[in-house]
Design an enzyme around this catalytic site. Structure first.
Site, PDB file in Angstrom:
ATOM      1  N   ASP A   1      36.984 -19.509  45.490  1.00 24.31           N
ATOM      2  CA  ASP A   1      36.480 -20.876  45.402  1.00 24.31           C
ATOM      3  C   ASP A   1      34.973 -20.846  45.616  1.00 24.31           C
ATOM      4  OD1 ASP A   1      38.592 -22.482  44.771  1.00 24.31           O
ATOM      5  OD2 ASP A   1      39.189 -22.872  46.837  1.00 24.31           O
TER       6      ASP A   1
ATOM      7  N   ASP B   1      44.364 -32.131  44.002  1.00 22.64           N
ATOM      8  CA  ASP B   1      43.724 -32.314  45.307  1.00 22.64           C
ATOM      9  C   ASP B   1      44.510 -33.267  46.198  1.00 22.64           C
ATOM     10  OD1 ASP B   1      40.923 -31.069  44.467  1.00 22.64           O
ATOM     11  OD2 ASP B   1      41.594 -32.424  42.895  1.00 22.64           O
TER      12      ASP B   1
ATOM     13  N   ARG C   1      44.377 -11.570  39.622  1.00 24.95           N
ATOM     14  CA  ARG C   1      43.529 -11.533  40.813  1.00 24.95           C
ATOM     15  C   ARG C   1      43.831 -10.280  41.630  1.00 24.95           C
ATOM     16  NH1 ARG C   1      43.055 -15.293  46.171  1.00 24.95           N
ATOM     17  NH2 ARG C   1      45.324 -15.160  46.218  1.00 24.95           N
TER      18      ARG C   1
ATOM     19  N   GLU D   1      44.589 -24.069  40.723  1.00 28.20           N
ATOM     20  CA  GLU D   1      45.314 -23.344  41.772  1.00 28.20           C
ATOM     21  C   GLU D   1      45.969 -22.074  41.230  1.00 28.20           C
ATOM     22  OE1 GLU D   1      44.409 -24.734  44.242  1.00 28.20           O
ATOM     23  OE2 GLU D   1      44.416 -26.897  44.014  1.00 28.20           O
TER      24      GLU D   1
ATOM     25  N   TRP E   1      48.167 -19.338  43.359  1.00 29.45           N
ATOM     26  CA  TRP E   1      47.532 -18.662  44.482  1.00 29.45           C
ATOM     27  C   TRP E   1      47.680 -19.485  45.756  1.00 29.45           C
ATOM     28  CZ3 TRP E   1      41.433 -18.329  43.994  1.00 29.45           C
ATOM     29  CH2 TRP E   1      40.887 -19.591  44.014  1.00 29.45           C
TER      30      TRP E   1
ATOM     31  N   GLY F   1      34.394 -14.150  58.787  1.00 32.90           N
ATOM     32  CA  GLY F   1      34.738 -14.304  60.197  1.00 32.90           C
ATOM     33  C   GLY F   1      33.901 -13.450  61.139  1.00 32.90           C
TER      34      GLY F   1
END
Lengths: 528, 446
Positions: free
Chosen positions: A351, A467, A242, A190, A405, A259
């Site tokens: 991811d 998770d 990032r 993460e 993040w 999208g």
């Protein structure tokens, strides 16, 4: 020489889900869907790029749990059974839609995708996709890295240093044992970083890691080049930040490419759309509707009304979005004003499972972006962290700021009233694991106490997976996450007491070894 | 957790073994290292489920030890959780006056953050909590704080009995750091990638170095990149042009145009052992002294405006320079508006083509320094512009090429060389110095 560099990072991770105690298990499908929809398309794209002579185009993080599952014969066999079932469904779908001009090509598309998955997974790589990734690294196409053993969220484990150390060491050892070489860099679960972690990263043999943007921007001292160059922690471990702009273009629900109304809609699936009697043979329990992967509609718009998916239109949007990404990257590099030491760098991590699974056209887009950048390396060239550091090893020294993040940029997603109950147990178990390892660390490898120690460590690591806390917060599969945390803590407790009492039930130990068959080479001494 | 091992229903009797607690004692059953362990009898899915369910039902761990833990959630929020045995809490309460009937359970937070000189250290504040909740979320008013906490009972008269003390926690920074130190260090890992050819090939390394400063690697265009040592046969210009030449923009330009090196000739001279004069240290020393003093002034000016910085954030070079006296620079010292004899090359000079200059005792404004140094990139326009040159001299081995930014340097017969390069404003100032030094030190004998 390029004006700057673009570093694309994919982080592939799934929690360790393997349930031999059940004939089939819904959550095992997470791996199977990822293989078909993400990993196989990614391998094919990278193989095409390799054929075109592209080098250093991608950094791929493979989590130790994912590595273990991809190498697991039990799960490999179950994946093939899963594929067989879907291929039967595909054949039925091709027949069912043959007179429908909108859906028939889509049924054939999915049929072809499944046949390709069989070809790549079984015939090409003998069920072992790690071979494919390792070969791509050997050929210089990508750089493979890994993450903490079970993706434990390290900022919330840091009260127990041994817990963090074990997560990192076991992760590094698993990567090396399964891929035959050490990973140079690490993806922090993460993106969770806290000052001081770099010492444990160095201990685990890593030379670089990634943080979110504010981890770099709030570093101390202030980063002179902002996000456009990595920093080096005082101990020599590099930190890459990032880039928020390129992340937003892919991640954002509103502004992101996935999208686009022409792209395939994820949620409309024949598992929910068709009559239960028709779809029943392909449900796990014959009753509960699930996603099958056969999705015939495009996003169309914000409402419920959906139009049929048209791959040609989607392909045109892929090209446009790839052009947009590349153009913006070049602009971003140009905005650095021609600085050459260190050369400007844009780091864009995502991811991996977003590509192909959630965003059906993602692998095509990624391939298009890489191909475009590789075609004109004199402006912005693709790179990997190791390749970049080979050219720019002298960097500003600074310590990044604590960050992740996750939503809000820190630890709130993994620590909130929905999941805070787990941390007292995780911390307590880590302390007890350390004591157990110190007290019984002399046990001979292979002996029952040693195996019990190993299995206790596996149980603890599995309980620590980020998770579970994530799922408890997000709400999907919440019950499963609660159960997994509870089960692993209970197994740890049972094994600990067995070792302390000197009474080990071998049958029970074997059962736990069969169920949690992860990290076969784990050495309990990592907790000493 | 010291829970007794219960006999669980459904246990596989044949699989249970008892071990002595001491290593090697009789009764221990263990597999010899290296021996292949016999495969267990196959498990049915039902048996696995049964074992899993039994363990989960009976072995979920209770909390045992008294403990208070702090976790940072974000820059403005902390989480505390605790466990205190009921009997310990009761004993503490009983020890207070009146049996502690009015005592409240509180979390006492102590602020360990660095404090200004003279401030009271270790301020604390209390949060009343309830034992049954066992955890608390605390909103803070500042980021980047350092706390420790105690869980205890606070009596009505203010007496406080601590039951358990927490770990220390530092909340994250929410904005940029005020520290502006700039230091470059090497990444820890090896630089080469041994496994595939993504790293620079040996024959590409020159071009990589060349790319570091491309603007300075266009021979014969803007500036003489490499000025041969003075007295070289066949060369018209001395290595260090006279001060008046450099202060005169046009003259400097003429020098630039006419001093483009003839590398083929230099190489031939070097290979044939043609004699170059040895550079004396005394020639360089005035420039070094001038550079040190200019830098010391600059650092001192900046230091007076910046928040205190820990000593370990200042580079060794800076520490060396800071104690120097800080006189107001005279024009003669910086080679501006004067033909003083401190040296032939000015380290600070008016910007080319504008003709502006600093008067004799004029102090250089801090803003001007900040605008033209690596300490504060991107600040507003400066009323004063500064430029600087760097002088590099040394000695190499004749039988191996000496490269600087990818360019081969012509060596004198004894291996010596002398170069002059312009420094530009901005971050390259530091990077150039470092790279030159590193490359220089990496040289064969130089």
């Amino acid at each position: 020489m390029p004006q700057g560099y673009q570093c694309i990072v994919l982080h592939a991770h799934l929690p360790y889900i393997r349930h031999p105690e059940y004939e089939s298990f819904l959550e095992e499908n997470w791996l199977f869907e990822a293989i078909t929809e993400t990993y196989v398309p990614l391998i094919l794209a990278l193989e095409r790029l390799r054929g075109a002579g592209v080098k250093d185009c991608l950094t791929l993080s493979l989590s130790p749990t994912l590595l273990t599952m991809l190498r697991d014969p039990f799960l490999q066999a179950r994946y093939l059974a899963h594929l067989d079932k879907l291929r039967r469904l595909a054949a039925r779908e091709v027949r069912r839609t043959r007179s429908d001009p909108a859906f028939a090509p889509l049924a054939r598309l999915y049929h072809e995708q499944l046949e390709t998955a069989v070809d790549v997974f079984d015939r090409c790589y003998g069920r072992d996709l790690l071979t494919a990734f390792a070969q791509l690294q050997t050929d210089g196409v990508l750089e493979l890295i890994t993450t903490a053993a079970t993706h434990g969220f390290l900022p919330l484990l840091k009260t127990e240093t041994t817990a963090v150390r074990a997560q990192l060491l076991v992760g590094a050892q698993t990567f090396q044992s399964l891929l035959g070489r050490p990973a140079r860099g690490v993806w922090l679960p993460e993106c969770g970083y806290y000052p001081g972690l770099e010492g444990l990263l160095e201990e685990a043999g890593y030379s670089y890691f990634f943080t979110d943007a504010h981890g770099i921007l709030n570093a101390s001292p202030k980063p002179y080049y902002g996000l456009a160059a990595p920093l080096v922690c005082p101990n020599g471990v590099a930190a890459f930040g990032r880039d928020p702009e390129s992340s937003r273009r892919v991640w954002s629900r509103d502004e992101g490419y996935p999208g686009d109304f022409h792209y395939r809609d994820f949620y409309r699936d024949i598992g929910f759309d068709l009559d239960l009697d028709y779809i029943k043979p392909f449900m796990l329990d014959g009753q509960t509707r699930i996603h099958t992967g056969f999705k015939y509609y495009r996003i169309t718009g914000p409402g419920e009304h959906k139009l049929p998916y048209e791959p040609e239109q989607a392909a045109a949007r892929v090209a446009a979005h790839a052009d947009d990404f590349v153009t913006r990257s070049r602009r971003g590099i140009a905005a650095q004003g021609g600085r050459t030491s260190p050369a400007p760098l844009i780091v864009s991590p995502y991811d991996a499972e977003l590509f192909g699974h959630w965003w059906f056209e993602g692998p095509q887009w990624l391939e298009a972006v890489i191909a475009r950048l590789a075609a004109q390396p004199e402006t912005v060239a693709l790179t990997t962290p190791s390749a970049y550091l080979a050219r720019h090893s002298s960097l500003q020294s600074a310590t990044p700021s604590a960050s992740s993040w996750g939503d809000g940029g820190y630890n709130a997603f993994w620590l909130n009233p929905g999941n805070d109950w787990i941390y007292p147990h995780l911390h307590e178990a880590a302390r007890r694991m350390q004591a157990l390892s110190r007290q019984h660390g002399a046990a001979a490898p292979g002996s029952l106490p040693y195996r019990a120690l190993q299995q206790a460590a596996r149980s603890l690591l599995l309980a620590q997976a980020s998770d579970w806390a994530f799922i408890m917060k997000s709400g999907t599969a919440q019950e499963y996450a609660l159960r997994r945390t509870h089960d692993h803590l209970a197994r740890f407790n049972y094994l600990e007491q067995s070792v302390l009492d000197g009474v080990i039930d071998e049958r029970r130990l074997q059962a736990l070894e069969v169920m949690d068959q992860v990290f076969p080479t784990l050495e309990p001494a990592v907790y000493s | 957790m010291k829970k007794p091992n219960p006999k669980l229903p459904g246990m596989h009797a044949a699989g249970r073994h008892t071990m002595a607690r001491t290593a090697g004692a009789a009764g221990r059953r263990s597999t010899q290292p290296g021996k292949v362990r016999p495969a267990p009898a196959p498990f049915s899915a039902a048996e696995l489920r049964q074992i899993s369910e039994q363990i989960s039902a009976a072995w979920f761990p209770p909390m045992a030890a008294n403990r208070l833990t702090l976790l940072d959630i974000d820059p403005w929020r902390l989480h505390a959780y605790w466990h205190v045995a009921a009997q310990d809490l009761a004993a503490a309460r009983a020890s207070l006056a009146g049996g502690g009937r009015d005592a409240r359970l509180v979390l006492r937070f102590t602020d360990l953050s660095p404090r200004l000189p003279g401030a009271q250290p270790h301020e604390h504040f209390d949060i009343e909590v309830e034992q049954r909740h066992n955890n608390w979320y605390l909103d803070l008013w500042r980021d980047a704080k350092h706390y420790v906490a105690e869980l205890g009972l606070r009596a009505a008269d203010g007496d406080f009995i601590a039951l358990v003390r927490s770990n220390e926690v530092v909340t994250p920074r929410a904005g940029p750091s005020p520290e502006l130190d700039f230091r470059q260090i090497e990444v820890r890992s090896p630089r080469a990638l041994p496994d595939h050819g993504s790293g620079p090939e040996p024959n590409q390394r020159d071009s990589l170095l060349r790319d570091l400063f491309p603007k300075r690697l266009q021979p014969g265009e803007d500036y003489p990149l490499i000025i041969p040592a003075p007295g070289a046969a066949g060369l018209e210009e001395p290595a260090f042009p006279a001060l008046d030449e450099l202060n005169d923009v046009d003259a400097a330009h003429r020098v630039q145009v006419s001093s483009a090196p003839d590398r083929a000739r230099d190489a031939e001279k070097a290979s044939t052992g043609a004699e170059f004069p040895v550079i004396q240290a005394a020639e360089i020393d005035p420039y070094r002294a001038l550079a040190r003093r200019a830098k010391a002034r600059m650092l001192a000016g900046i230091e007076s405006r910046l928040p205190p910085v820990a000593a370990d954030t200042v580079s060794p070079t800076d520490l060396e320079l800071l104690p120097l006296p800080l006189p107001i620079p005279a024009a003669s010292e910086v080679g501006i508006g004067s033909n003083g004899d401190h040296g032939k090359t000015p380290l600070l000079r008016p910007p080319a083509r504008t003709g502006s200059a600093l008067a004799g005792q004029q102090r250089i404004p801090l803003e001007a320094m900040l605008g033209s140094t690596f300490f504060s990139p991107g600040r507003g326009a400066s009323p004063v512009q500064a430029s600087a040159d760097i002088l590099i001299s040394g000695r190499g081995t004749l039988d191996r090429p000496l490269l600087l930014f990818g360019e081969q340097v012509a060596l004198a017969a004894d291996g010596s060389f002398k170069l002059q390069l312009p420094l530009e404003r901005g971050p390259e100032l530091a990077a150039l110095l470092h790279q030159l030094r590193e490359r220089y030190e990496d040289g064969d004998d130089g």
